[in-house]
Design a protein around this motif. Structure first.
Motif, PDB file in Angstrom:
ATOM      1  N   LEU A 111     -10.701 -19.955  -0.598  1.00 42.61           N
ATOM      2  CA  LEU A 111      -9.816 -18.808  -0.357  1.00 42.61           C
ATOM      3  C   LEU A 111     -10.662 -17.563  -0.110  1.00 42.61           C
ATOM      4  CD1 LEU A 111      -7.102 -19.221  -3.165  1.00 42.61           C
ATOM      5  CD2 LEU A 111      -6.976 -19.987  -0.777  1.00 42.61           C
ATOM      6  N   ILE A 112     -10.231 -16.761   0.857  1.00 43.93           N
ATOM      7  CA  ILE A 112     -10.849 -15.458   1.096  1.00 43.93           C
ATOM      8  C   ILE A 112      -9.808 -14.390   0.767  1.00 43.93           C
ATOM      9  CG2 ILE A 112     -11.874 -13.893   2.786  1.00 43.93           C
ATOM     10  CD1 ILE A 112     -12.880 -16.323   4.305  1.00 43.93           C
ATOM     11  N   PHE A 113     -10.188 -13.446  -0.080  1.00 44.24           N
ATOM     12  CA  PHE A 113      -9.296 -12.364  -0.492  1.00 44.24           C
ATOM     13  C   PHE A 113      -9.632 -11.124   0.325  1.00 44.24           C
ATOM     14  CE2 PHE A 113      -9.186 -15.413  -3.844  1.00 44.24           C
ATOM     15  CZ  PHE A 113      -7.916 -15.322  -4.404  1.00 44.24           C
ATOM     16  N   LEU A 114      -8.683 -10.732   1.158  1.00 44.24           N
ATOM     17  CA  LEU A 114      -8.865  -9.594   2.051  1.00 44.24           C
ATOM     18  C   LEU A 114      -8.139  -8.366   1.523  1.00 44.24           C
ATOM     19  CD1 LEU A 114      -7.940 -11.416   5.386  1.00 44.24           C
ATOM     20  CD2 LEU A 114     -10.260 -11.006   4.551  1.00 44.24           C
ATOM     21  N   ALA A 115      -8.852  -7.262   1.371  1.00 44.10           N
ATOM     22  CA  ALA A 115      -8.171  -5.982   1.158  1.00 44.10           C
ATOM     23  C   ALA A 115      -7.451  -5.665   2.464  1.00 44.10           C
ATOM     24  CB  ALA A 115      -9.179  -4.895   0.813  1.00 44.10           C
ATOM     25  N   ASP A 116      -6.153  -5.451   2.392  1.00 40.21           N
ATOM     26  CA  ASP A 116      -5.349  -5.349   3.615  1.00 40.21           C
ATOM     27  C   ASP A 116      -4.529  -4.059   3.624  1.00 40.21           C
ATOM     28  OD1 ASP A 116      -3.771  -5.672   5.818  1.00 40.21           O
ATOM     29  OD2 ASP A 116      -2.916  -7.606   5.220  1.00 40.21           O
ATOM     30  N   CYS A 117      -5.017  -3.088   4.365  1.00 36.37           N
ATOM     31  CA  CYS A 117      -4.266  -1.847   4.561  1.00 36.37           C
ATOM     32  C   CYS A 117      -3.428  -1.899   5.837  1.00 36.37           C
ATOM     33  CB  CYS A 117      -5.228  -0.660   4.633  1.00 36.37           C
ATOM     34  SG  CYS A 117      -6.106  -0.317   3.104  1.00 36.37           S
ATOM     35  N   LYS A 118      -3.515  -2.999   6.566  1.00 38.39           N
ATOM     36  CA  LYS A 118      -2.854  -3.119   7.858  1.00 38.39           C
ATOM     37  C   LYS A 118      -1.344  -3.311   7.739  1.00 38.39           C
ATOM     38  CE  LYS A 118      -2.453  -4.183  12.340  1.00 38.39           C
ATOM     39  NZ  LYS A 118      -2.459  -3.134  13.377  1.00 38.39           N
ATOM     40  N   LYS A 119      -0.927  -4.221   6.834  1.00 36.04           N
ATOM     41  CA  LYS A 119       0.494  -4.579   6.831  1.00 36.04           C
ATOM     42  C   LYS A 119       1.393  -3.422   6.399  1.00 36.04           C
ATOM     43  CE  LYS A 119       0.412  -7.179   2.429  1.00 36.04           C
ATOM     44  NZ  LYS A 119      -0.975  -7.689   2.324  1.00 36.04           N
ATOM     45  N   TRP A 120       0.948  -2.620   5.422  1.00 33.22           N
ATOM     46  CA  TRP A 120       1.753  -1.473   5.008  1.00 33.22           C
ATOM     47  C   TRP A 120       1.727  -0.373   6.070  1.00 33.22           C
ATOM     48  CZ3 TRP A 120       5.246  -0.562   1.264  1.00 33.22           C
ATOM     49  CH2 TRP A 120       5.349  -1.517   0.247  1.00 33.22           C
ATOM     50  N   TYR A 121       0.556  -0.154   6.695  1.00 38.54           N
ATOM     51  CA  TYR A 121       0.471   0.836   7.769  1.00 38.54           C
ATOM     52  C   TYR A 121       1.409   0.450   8.919  1.00 38.54           C
ATOM     53  CZ  TYR A 121      -1.517   3.778  11.450  1.00 38.54           C
ATOM     54  OH  TYR A 121      -1.680   4.694  12.467  1.00 38.54           O
ATOM     55  N   ASP A 122       1.441  -0.827   9.270  1.00 39.64           N
ATOM     56  CA  ASP A 122       2.340  -1.290  10.325  1.00 39.64           C
ATOM     57  C   ASP A 122       3.798  -1.149   9.910  1.00 39.64           C
ATOM     58  OD1 ASP A 122       0.240  -1.898  11.969  1.00 39.64           O
ATOM     59  OD2 ASP A 122       0.323  -4.065  11.658  1.00 39.64           O
ATOM     60  N   ALA A 123       4.087  -1.482   8.635  1.00 34.21           N
ATOM     61  CA  ALA A 123       5.470  -1.373   8.157  1.00 34.21           C
ATOM     62  C   ALA A 123       5.959   0.073   8.227  1.00 34.21           C
ATOM     63  CB  ALA A 123       5.574  -1.890   6.728  1.00 34.21           C
ATOM     64  N   TYR A 124       5.100   1.004   7.798  1.00 35.09           N
ATOM     65  CA  TYR A 124       5.454   2.420   7.877  1.00 35.09           C
ATOM     66  C   TYR A 124       5.700   2.837   9.323  1.00 35.09           C
ATOM     67  CZ  TYR A 124       3.663   2.897   3.056  1.00 35.09           C
ATOM     68  OH  TYR A 124       3.446   2.780   1.707  1.00 35.09           O
ATOM     69  N   SER A 125       4.829   2.367  10.214  1.00 32.88           N
ATOM     70  CA  SER A 125       4.950   2.731  11.634  1.00 32.88           C
ATOM     71  C   SER A 125       6.220   2.152  12.248  1.00 32.88           C
ATOM     72  CB  SER A 125       3.726   2.234  12.404  1.00 32.88           C
ATOM     73  OG  SER A 125       2.540   2.835  11.926  1.00 32.88           O
ATOM     74  N   TYR A 126       6.499   0.873  11.968  1.00 33.17           N
ATOM     75  CA  TYR A 126       7.701   0.244  12.511  1.00 33.17           C
ATOM     76  C   TYR A 126       8.964   0.917  11.987  1.00 33.17           C
ATOM     77  CZ  TYR A 126       4.587  -3.601  13.895  1.00 33.17           C
ATOM     78  OH  TYR A 126       3.585  -4.357  14.456  1.00 33.17           O
ATOM     79  N   ALA A 127       8.885   1.462  10.764  1.00 33.84           N
ATOM     80  CA  ALA A 127      10.049   2.121  10.171  1.00 33.84           C
ATOM     81  C   ALA A 127      10.196   3.568  10.632  1.00 33.84           C
ATOM     82  CB  ALA A 127       9.946   2.077   8.647  1.00 33.84           C
ATOM     83  N   GLY A 128       9.254   4.041  11.445  1.00 36.71           N
ATOM     84  CA  GLY A 128       9.310   5.409  11.940  1.00 36.71           C
ATOM     85  C   GLY A 128       8.928   6.443  10.905  1.00 36.71           C
ATOM     86  N   ALA A 129       8.118   6.053   9.915  1.00 38.82           N
ATOM     87  CA  ALA A 129       7.750   6.963   8.831  1.00 38.82           C
ATOM     88  C   ALA A 129       6.593   7.897   9.180  1.00 38.82           C
ATOM     89  CB  ALA A 129       7.383   6.147   7.586  1.00 38.82           C
ATOM     90  N   GLU A 130       5.990   7.727  10.338  1.00 43.38           N
ATOM     91  CA  GLU A 130       4.871   8.551  10.799  1.00 43.38           C
ATOM     92  C   GLU A 130       3.748   8.632   9.747  1.00 43.38           C
ATOM     93  OE1 GLU A 130       6.337  12.346  12.039  1.00 43.38           O
ATOM     94  OE2 GLU A 130       7.567  11.491  13.650  1.00 43.38           O
ATOM     95  N   PRO A 131       3.144   7.491   9.398  1.00 45.36           N
ATOM     96  CA  PRO A 131       2.133   7.474   8.332  1.00 45.36           C
ATOM     97  C   PRO A 131       0.793   8.039   8.801  1.00 45.36           C
ATOM     98  CG  PRO A 131       2.261   5.325   9.347  1.00 45.36           C
ATOM     99  CD  PRO A 131       3.348   6.155   9.972  1.00 45.36           C
ATOM    100  N   ARG A 132       0.025   8.574   7.855  1.00 51.90           N
ATOM    101  CA  ARG A 132      -1.376   8.892   8.130  1.00 51.90           C
ATOM    102  C   ARG A 132      -2.138   7.585   8.252  1.00 51.90           C
ATOM    103  NH1 ARG A 132      -3.745   7.407   3.567  1.00 51.90           N
ATOM    104  NH2 ARG A 132      -2.612   7.591   1.600  1.00 51.90           N
ATOM    105  N   VAL A 133      -3.311   7.604   8.860  1.00 53.83           N
ATOM    106  CA  VAL A 133      -4.112   6.383   8.943  1.00 53.83           C
ATOM    107  C   VAL A 133      -4.701   6.087   7.563  1.00 53.83           C
ATOM    108  CG1 VAL A 133      -4.647   6.703  11.378  1.00 53.83           C
ATOM    109  CG2 VAL A 133      -6.194   7.634   9.647  1.00 53.83           C
ATOM    110  N   PRO A 134      -4.938   4.822   7.239  1.00 56.89           N
ATOM    111  CA  PRO A 134      -5.507   4.482   5.929  1.00 56.89           C
ATOM    112  C   PRO A 134      -6.845   5.166   5.699  1.00 56.89           C
ATOM    113  CG  PRO A 134      -4.655   2.518   7.009  1.00 56.89           C
ATOM    114  CD  PRO A 134      -4.624   3.619   8.022  1.00 56.89           C
ATOM    115  N   GLY A 135      -7.082   5.601   4.460  1.00 55.78           N
ATOM    116  CA  GLY A 135      -8.316   6.288   4.110  1.00 55.78           C
ATOM    117  C   GLY A 135      -9.129   5.533   3.083  1.00 55.78           C
ATOM    118  N   VAL A 136     -10.190   6.161   2.613  1.00 57.46           N
ATOM    119  CA  VAL A 136     -11.113   5.525   1.670  1.00 57.46           C
ATOM    120  C   VAL A 136     -10.397   5.139   0.372  1.00 57.46           C
ATOM    121  CG1 VAL A 136     -13.239   5.821   0.356  1.00 57.46           C
ATOM    122  CG2 VAL A 136     -13.049   6.797   2.641  1.00 57.46           C
TER     123      VAL A 136
END
Length: 245
Positions: free
Chosen positions: A77-102
């Motif tokens: 198993l490889i465990f990936l830190a994943d900031c992509k799925k929430w960023y995409d969810a926010y974008s698809y919902a029209g929430a105008e998210p900031r890009v993921p940060g440190v």
């Protein structure tokens, strides 16, 4: 001492496995244990890759500092830190998210590692051995292509699992540092040279332990090694996207 504490203390890294396959029911228990780990805001800021493709396993064994046992492990198993799925969810919902940060990636790394630790303790309780592979951080460009990783996705760790060989079961677990050197009260204080020498000597169980010699050798073998330098280079490349203006 209850069974959970026994598993935590008993558990050691295993790098040699029998040919016994890991049943799907056992894999499901390990994954479900991982998913039930503590997670920031119940976000589960990670993705788990179940590596079944033998070609990928063999490539990972090479990319991760040439460790053949990775390719032989029955469950990876490889465990990936994943900031992509929430960023995409926010974008698809029209929430105008900031890009993921440190801060976002660090929180995701915490989530992923807590889940991974749940998985290895679950595996231990089920009679499986496991080994963390921190070298998954090496060779960023090759790993990204191999696993099709997004720029907001970071491989925090890989874990290999399997039923340990008899020699692995009998092998002693390396001694840990004594709590007196690790647990501090309220505020941090650097350890003096004398305290560090004592810490390493107690861990070694050697009466004639030579601090300067042993630590210098370890530094050369690990800290200053080619794979450690490559790991830092690769990790910096992963993180660059989170430092963009």
């Amino acid at each position: 001492m209850n069974d959970i504490i026994k598993s935590l203390i008993k558990r050691k890294s295993v790098r040699q496995f029998t040919d016994r396959l890991v049943d799907k029911s056992v894999k499901d228990l390990i994954v479900n244990s991982a998913l039930n780990a503590p997670t920031a805001g119940n976000q589960i800021l990670y993705t788990i890759l179940d590596i079944e493709d033998q070609y990928i396993k063999e490539k990972l064994a090479i990319y991760c500092d040439n460790q053949p046992f990775i390719a032989k492990a029955p469950y990876v198993l490889i465990f990936l830190a994943d900031c992509k799925k929430w960023y995409d969810a926010y974008s698809y919902a029209g929430a105008e998210p900031r890009v993921p940060g440190v801060g976002d990636i660090i929180l995701a790394c915490e989530d992923a590692l807590i889940a991974a630790q749940n998985s290895v303790i679950a595996a231990e309780s089920l009679g499986l051995g496991s080994c963390y592979i921190g070298d998954i951080l090496e060779n960023r460009e090759k790993v990204v292509n191999l696993l099709n990783l997004d720029e907001y996705v970071f491989p925090v760790t890989m874990v290999v699992y399997g039923y340990p060989t008899e020699s692995q079961l009998k092998r002693d677990k390396p001694k840990r540092f004594d709590p007196e050197f690790i647990v501090q009260k309220n505020v941090y204080k650097p350890l003096s040279k004398d305290r560090l020498e004592k810490m390493f000597k107690l861990q070694s169980n050697k009466e004639n332990y030579n601090f300067e010699d042993e630590i210098s050798k370890f530094c050369k073998r690990k800290y200053m090694s080619d794979f450690s330098i490559e790991m830092n280079r690769s990790a910096e490349e992963y993180l660059k996207v989170f430092f963009r203006d």
